[in-house]
Scaffold this active site. Structure first.
Site, mmCIF file in Angstrom:
data_model
loop_
_atom_site.group_PDB
_atom_site.id
_atom_site.type_symbol
_atom_site.label_atom_id
_atom_site.label_comp_id
_atom_site.label_asym_id
_atom_site.label_seq_id
_atom_site.Cartn_x
_atom_site.Cartn_y
_atom_site.Cartn_z
ATOM 1 N N TYR A 51 45.298 76.626 31.606
ATOM 2 C CA TYR A 51 45.016 75.367 32.303
ATOM 3 C C TYR A 51 45.710 75.333 33.664
ATOM 4 O O TYR A 51 46.896 75.645 33.796
ATOM 5 C CB TYR A 51 45.501 74.176 31.459
ATOM 6 N N GLY A 58 42.427 68.076 34.325
ATOM 7 C CA GLY A 58 42.097 66.883 33.549
ATOM 8 C C GLY A 58 40.825 67.098 32.753
ATOM 9 O O GLY A 58 40.647 68.146 32.095
ATOM 10 N N HIS A 81 44.161 64.728 45.836
ATOM 11 C CA HIS A 81 44.983 63.693 45.218
ATOM 12 C C HIS A 81 45.940 63.011 46.204
ATOM 13 O O HIS A 81 46.717 62.139 45.805
ATOM 14 C CB HIS A 81 45.773 64.298 44.048
ATOM 15 N N ASN A 193 52.471 67.757 39.155
ATOM 16 C CA ASN A 193 52.401 67.425 37.740
ATOM 17 C C ASN A 193 53.801 67.206 37.169
ATOM 18 O O ASN A 193 54.375 68.069 36.515
ATOM 19 C CB ASN A 193 51.708 68.579 37.007
ATOM 20 N N ARG A 293 82.927 31.408 30.866
ATOM 21 C CA ARG A 293 83.615 31.781 29.626
ATOM 22 C C ARG A 293 82.959 32.962 28.912
ATOM 23 O O ARG A 293 83.618 33.680 28.149
ATOM 24 C CB ARG A 293 83.628 30.567 28.698
#
Length: 519
Positions: A51, A58, A81, A193, A293
């Protein structure tokens, strides 16, 4: 020049590089490991379907890419991208992003050529900031869009911020003699990635959140001083029976900060003495309001949240967060989802909720100081002028209140906002970068709130003439802040002085400033 540890970054490493201008230098062992990993991938990938090397990306991964187009595939990925929108990320966030990407790639499981980390190192050291947009990836297949803009600059394209100006990358690289990255095998996918955008922003958030917490502790301590609170609510004996680390650490810090104060009162001395308590009604409160407090119980979980977030985000910086993982030691390539940003997304949501709570505490302490009906010690709105004619801190309370309200809205979690996309390949996503950037906004807002609390404390200290009665630590910070925010009686426009105080708070760790070893 700071030599990078072989495989590990710390939060202080980031702080030194981002806020103190230290340079980074890769060790020879880092380069050697990356070279070995790259050589393994080149050899291993022959005649195999892997891949992102010889497939599409994708949902397009079922399409094989021909041998002659393998390098073009990586360039196409980066360029396609680079589609970010919205505002540009601040330069310090971009530098942190590059540090985070360096931290992941230097682990030696990304299959990249060493030139990737060499160019990253040059950009960091020469203060060249790729133009990266806030709106982009969904934080599941990594911060794809933000990191694509990083990749675009690494290959010599796009724009950078250099010397405070947006300039073409090509021109800046020529001027600084930086050689653009050449694609060798899978550099495009390995750059984009990963979780480095959300993680880089997360590291800056942690650095600033710790400063905020330290300022909150100091301002809370001074607030207790000026109202002459009792000392038992931060005592060891009261807090040790509640078995939370953060609460006990906060109480320890408060005790250290308040050493030498002539204003904090002992309950034994004032309320356990029969002669002093022989009456039906007491003008002094037997117990302070919760914002005074319950500081250890409120800031304790915030302390613990920041501590846990630091562990998680630093782990992510030093993790391999791309896909696939190239494992030259086991002679294999493993496909999975290490790019998924859930760890960072969840921690950023927890962090922004904690910081919003911190700002809420500050706003309540501020309100107590400004409301004479509550404190019964100071004039309305810490007004040192003529009541009715002058206004004191009155106009400054409004931005504190409205900013806390904005934080409360921003604190709704991003972690549960998953929207499937990418043809439903990314069917559950982290939105981690969105979460980290919103957390950054919450932190910035909170510095504004603490700025107004600090200004109010300065005014009431002068009104009550408490300067010489403060604890040594409080007195030191009082003097430093008074230089930026001078005492005022007549009304003046305060916005520039408030900005100066906010800048000081953002850039100063008070615990470092007072050099207290026990804090």
């Amino acid at each position: 020049m700071k030599s990078i540890p072989e495989k590990h970054f710390t939060l202080s490493d980031f702080e030194e590089v981002i806020f103190k201008g230290k340079k980074v230098k890769l060790q020879d062992a880092v380069i050697k490991r990356i070279e070995e990993n790259h050589a393994f991938l080149k050899n291993f990938s022959s005649n195999k379907l892997i891949y992102g090397i010889n497939t599409g990306f994708g949902p397009m991964a079922q399409y094989k890419v021909s041998e002659e187009n393998l390098l073009q595939l990586q360039y196409n990925l980066i360029r396609s991208h680079s589609s970010g929108s919205g505002k540009l990320m601040e330069p310090m966030l971009v530098k942190s992003l590059m540090m985070a990407r360096l931290g992941s790639i230097m682990q030696g499981y990304s299959g990249v050529h060493p030139q990737v980390v060499e160019v990253l190192q040059e950009l960091i050291n020469k203060d060249v900031y790729p133009c990266i947009y806030e709106h982009g990836g969904v934080g599941a297949s990594g911060d794809l869009v933000q990191l694509a803009h990083l990749g675009l600059v690494l290959i010599g394209e796009g724009e950078v911020i250099y010397e405070d100006k947006v300039q073409p990358t090509e021109e800046v690289f020529k001027r600084l003699n930086i050689t653009p990255l050449s694609i060798h095998v899978r550099e495009g996918l390995a750059i984009i990635n990963g979780t480095s955008a959300m993680t880089g922003v997360g590291m800056v958030n942690l650095i600033q959140a710790k400063k905020l917490l330290h300022w909150s502790l100091l301002l809370s301590a001074i607030t207790n001083e000026v109202v002459e609170a009792y000392d038992d609510h931060f005592s060891h004996e009261l807090n040790v029976v509640k078995r939370h680390f953060g609460q006990n650490k906060v109480s320890e810090i408060l005790r250290d900060l308040l050493k030498g104060s002539k204003l904090i009162r002992s309950r034994e001395e004032h309320l356990y003495d029969a002669e002093k308590t022989d009456r039906e009604i007491f003008t002094d409160k037997v117990q302070e309001y919760y914002s005074l407090r319950c500081i250890t119980q409120i800031l304790g979980p915030i302390y613990d949240t920041i501590r846990h977030a630091e562990e998680t985000v630093v782990n992510e910086v030093n993790s391999v967060n791309d896909n696939p993982v190239i494992d030259h030691e086991n002679k294999n390539v493993f496909h999975g989802g290490n790019f998924h940003g859930d760890y960072i997304s969840l921690e950023m949501d927890k962090l922004k909720i904690a910081v919003t709570r911190l700002a809420m505490l500050s706003e309540r302490q501020l309100n107590y100081l400004l409301n004479e009906k509550l404190n019964q010690k100071f004039p309305p709105f810490a007004n040192l002028g003529v009541l009715g004619l002058n206004f004191g801190m009155q106009g400054m309370q409004f931005p504190a209140t409205s900013t806390v309200a904005e934080n409360q809205t921003l604190s709704f979690p991003m972690y549960v906002h998953s929207i499937p996309n990418n043809n439903d390949n990314q069917d559950i996503v982290s939105m981690g970068c969105n979460g980290a950037l919103i957390t950054k906004k919450v932190i910035d807002n909170s510095f504004e709130v603490l700025t107004i609390q600090a200004g109010t404390l300065l005014q009431v200290i002068d009104y009550a003439n408490f300067g010489d009665k403060l604890a040594p630590v409080s007195k030191k910070m009082y003097k430093k802040l008074r230089e930026l925010f001078p005492k005022f009686v007549e009304d003046v426009a305060p916005y520039k002085k408030l900005k100066a105080v906010k800048t000081f708070l953002e850039n100063t760790d008070p615990f470092v400033e007072v050099k207290s070893e026990s804090i």
